[in-house]
Design a protein around this motif. Structure first.
Motif, PDB file in Angstrom:
ATOM      1  N   GLY A   1      37.680  48.712  42.645  1.00 25.07           N
ATOM      2  CA  GLY A   1      37.527  49.542  41.489  1.00 25.07           C
ATOM      3  C   GLY A   1      38.842  50.024  41.381  1.00 25.07           C
ATOM      4  O   GLY A   1      38.727  51.248  40.631  1.00 25.07           O
ATOM      5  N   ARG A   2      39.972  49.622  41.910  1.00 26.50           N
ATOM      6  CA  ARG A   2      41.200  50.340  41.913  1.00 26.50           C
ATOM      7  C   ARG A   2      42.406  49.626  41.040  1.00 26.50           C
ATOM      8  O   ARG A   2      43.350  50.058  40.914  1.00 26.50           O
ATOM      9  CB  ARG A   2      41.865  50.698  43.210  1.00 26.50           C
ATOM     10  N   TRP A   3      41.966  48.846  40.388  1.00 30.67           N
ATOM     11  CA  TRP A   3      42.795  47.961  39.577  1.00 30.67           C
ATOM     12  C   TRP A   3      42.863  48.655  38.146  1.00 30.67           C
ATOM     13  O   TRP A   3      41.793  48.985  37.528  1.00 30.67           O
ATOM     14  CB  TRP A   3      42.472  46.329  39.304  1.00 30.67           C
ATOM     15  N   PRO A   4      44.080  48.982  37.373  1.00 27.15           N
ATOM     16  CA  PRO A   4      45.464  48.579  37.955  1.00 27.15           C
ATOM     17  C   PRO A   4      46.163  49.363  38.872  1.00 27.15           C
ATOM     18  O   PRO A   4      47.305  49.202  38.829  1.00 27.15           O
ATOM     19  CB  PRO A   4      45.901  48.324  36.336  1.00 27.15           C
ATOM     20  N   GLU A   5      45.329  50.598  38.876  1.00 22.94           N
ATOM     21  CA  GLU A   5      46.446  51.701  39.562  1.00 22.94           C
ATOM     22  C   GLU A   5      46.989  51.249  41.034  1.00 22.94           C
ATOM     23  O   GLU A   5      48.200  51.516  41.336  1.00 22.94           O
ATOM     24  CB  GLU A   5      45.373  52.958  39.869  1.00 22.94           C
TER      25      GLU A   5
ATOM     26  N   TYR B   1      48.968  36.435  37.356  1.00 23.29           N
ATOM     27  CA  TYR B   1      49.999  36.704  36.307  1.00 23.29           C
ATOM     28  C   TYR B   1      51.144  35.546  36.416  1.00 23.29           C
ATOM     29  O   TYR B   1      51.270  34.784  37.408  1.00 23.29           O
ATOM     30  CB  TYR B   1      50.885  37.723  36.667  1.00 23.29           C
TER      31      TYR B   1
ATOM     32  N   LEU C   1      52.190  34.775  39.874  1.00 24.21           N
ATOM     33  CA  LEU C   1      51.989  35.706  40.707  1.00 24.21           C
ATOM     34  C   LEU C   1      50.466  36.015  40.859  1.00 24.21           C
ATOM     35  O   LEU C   1      49.770  36.142  39.960  1.00 24.21           O
ATOM     36  CB  LEU C   1      52.534  36.945  40.294  1.00 24.21           C
TER      37      LEU C   1
ATOM     38  N   PRO D   1      55.812  39.805  34.084  1.00 21.47           N
ATOM     39  CA  PRO D   1      54.539  39.176  34.409  1.00 21.47           C
ATOM     40  C   PRO D   1      53.681  39.455  33.207  1.00 21.47           C
ATOM     41  O   PRO D   1      53.520  40.398  32.343  1.00 21.47           O
ATOM     42  CB  PRO D   1      54.025  39.945  35.523  1.00 21.47           C
TER      43      PRO D   1
ATOM     44  N   GLN E   1      38.117  39.967  33.455  1.00 20.04           N
ATOM     45  CA  GLN E   1      39.300  40.105  32.546  1.00 20.04           C
ATOM     46  C   GLN E   1      40.028  38.972  32.290  1.00 20.04           C
ATOM     47  O   GLN E   1      40.388  38.168  33.090  1.00 20.04           O
ATOM     48  CB  GLN E   1      40.128  41.509  32.702  1.00 20.04           C
TER      49      GLN E   1
ATOM     50  N   GLN F   1      47.719  47.743  42.943  1.00 24.35           N
ATOM     51  CA  GLN F   1      47.569  46.308  43.285  1.00 24.35           C
ATOM     52  C   GLN F   1      48.963  45.963  44.199  1.00 24.35           C
ATOM     53  O   GLN F   1      50.064  46.291  43.910  1.00 24.35           O
ATOM     54  CB  GLN F   1      47.441  45.423  41.992  1.00 24.35           C
TER      55      GLN F   1
ATOM     56  N   PHE G   1      51.200  42.410  45.243  1.00 19.77           N
ATOM     57  CA  PHE G   1      51.594  41.321  44.742  1.00 19.77           C
ATOM     58  C   PHE G   1      51.911  40.494  45.882  1.00 19.77           C
ATOM     59  O   PHE G   1      52.528  41.019  46.835  1.00 19.77           O
ATOM     60  CB  PHE G   1      52.717  41.491  43.788  1.00 19.77           C
ATOM     61  N   GLY G   2      51.943  39.052  45.692  1.00 24.30           N
ATOM     62  CA  GLY G   2      52.289  38.028  46.718  1.00 24.30           C
ATOM     63  C   GLY G   2      53.451  37.621  46.092  1.00 24.30           C
ATOM     64  O   GLY G   2      54.031  38.373  45.301  1.00 24.30           O
ATOM     65  N   PRO G   3      54.142  36.758  47.162  1.00 22.95           N
ATOM     66  CA  PRO G   3      55.443  36.206  46.680  1.00 22.95           C
ATOM     67  C   PRO G   3      55.484  35.487  45.741  1.00 22.95           C
ATOM     68  O   PRO G   3      56.778  35.154  45.051  1.00 22.95           O
ATOM     69  CB  PRO G   3      55.860  35.578  48.163  1.00 22.95           C
TER      70      PRO G   3
END
Lengths: 112, 114
Positions: free
Chosen positions: B97-101, B35, B90, B43, B56, B103, B105-107
Motif C-alpha cells: 500500500g505504499r506505492w508511489p510514496e 520502468y 529498472l 524513467p 497498473q 519505492q 530501485f534496483g541497479p
C-alpha cells in the motif's frame, strides 16, 4: 497531457556555490511530488516526498519546496559528492488508477 | 537486508528476439514496478504487480508483459525486440500500500538491441 519539466538540463557549480533546480508540472489529480537522486549506472535513490503547496523538506545540504505548479530543490554549499542526476516525479490519481510521471532530470556537476 | 536485486546486469539481443529480465524485491515488500529509462531520459512506468497480478500499466504495447511469483519476485518479458527497446530497465519494490510514496530501485538491467 500530464507533463513534468525539469530545468536546467545540466548545471555546473563550484564547491560551495548554492543554487536551485526546478521541476514544473501540468497535471490533474496530484497525489504527491517526489525527488530522487541517480548516480551513473545506478537506480534512482529516494530523497523527498512533498504533498501540498507550502510544504518543505530538508536533508543535509538539500531542501525541497512545493508550490501549486512547481517544486524547487535547493542545494546549499554543495560538495563534489552531490554530483548526480536529480529526478523529479509526480504521482497522479486519474480515473481510479495511479500513475507516476518522471521528468528528464537535471545533471548536476560540482567541481572542487 | 539485501536491497532490490536485478539480473542480468547487461544484455545484448538482436531485433525480433525475446528477452526476460528478473527482479527480487526488498524483504517485506509485495509490490514490484518496472520502468524503462532511455539514455538521457527519466524513467517511464511500464507496469506494476502485486498479489501476482498486473495492477497498473503505463503506455507500453502488449509486447511488454510480466509476471509476479508467490515469493513476490517478478519478471519482465519483451517480445519482438525493436532497436528502440534499448534502455536501462529498472525494477522498484514497495511495501504494501505504499506505492508511489515509498519505492526502492534496483541497479537496473541495461539492454542493448542490435
Amino acid at each position: 497531457e500530464d507533463q513534468v519539466t525539469q530545468s536546467p538540463e545540466a548545471l555546473r557549480l563550484q564547491e560551495g556555490e548554492s543554487s536551485s533546480l526546478n521541476c514544473s508540472y501540468t497535471v490533474s489529480g496530484l497525489r504527491g511530488l517526489f525527488w530522487y537522486r541517480q548516480d551513473p549506472g545506478k537506480g534512482p535513490e529516494f530523497l523527498f516526498t512533498l504533498y501540498s503547496a507550502g510544504e518543505e523538506k530538508e536533508k543535509e545540504r538539500l531542501k525541497a519546496t512545493l508550490t501549486k505548479k512547481e517544486s524547487f530543490l535547493h542545494i546549499t554549499a554543495p560538495k563534489p559528492e552531490d554530483s548526480a542526476t536529480y529526478l523529479c516525479a509526480v504521482g497522479l490519481t486519474q480515473g481510479g488508477s495511479e500513475k507516476l510521471v518522471f521528468g528528464k532530470g537535471t545533471k548536476l556537476t560540482v567541481n572542487p | 537486508d539485501a536491497g532490490v536485486t536485478q539480473s542480468p546486469t547487461h544484455l545484448i539481443k538482436t531485433r525480433g528476439q525475446q528477452v526476460t529480465l528478473r527482479c527480487s524485491p526488498k524483504s517485506g515488500h509485495d509490490t514490484v514496478s518496472w520502468y524503462q529509462q532511455a539514455l538521457g531520459q527519466g524513467p517511464q512506468f511500464i507496469f506494476q504487480y502485486y498479489e501476482e497480478e498486473e495492477r497498473q500499466r503505463g503506455n507500453f504495447p502488449d509486447r511488454f508483459s510480466g509476471h509476479q511469483f508467490p515469493n513476490y519476485s517478478s519478471e519482465l518479458n519483451v517480445n519482438a525486440l525493436l532497436l528502440g527497446d534499448s534502455a536501462l530497465y529498472l525494477c522498484a519494490s514497495s511495501p504494501p500500500g505504499r506505492w508511489p510514496e515509498t519505492q526502492y530501485f534496483g541497479p537496473g538491467t541495461r539492454l542493448l538491441v542490435l
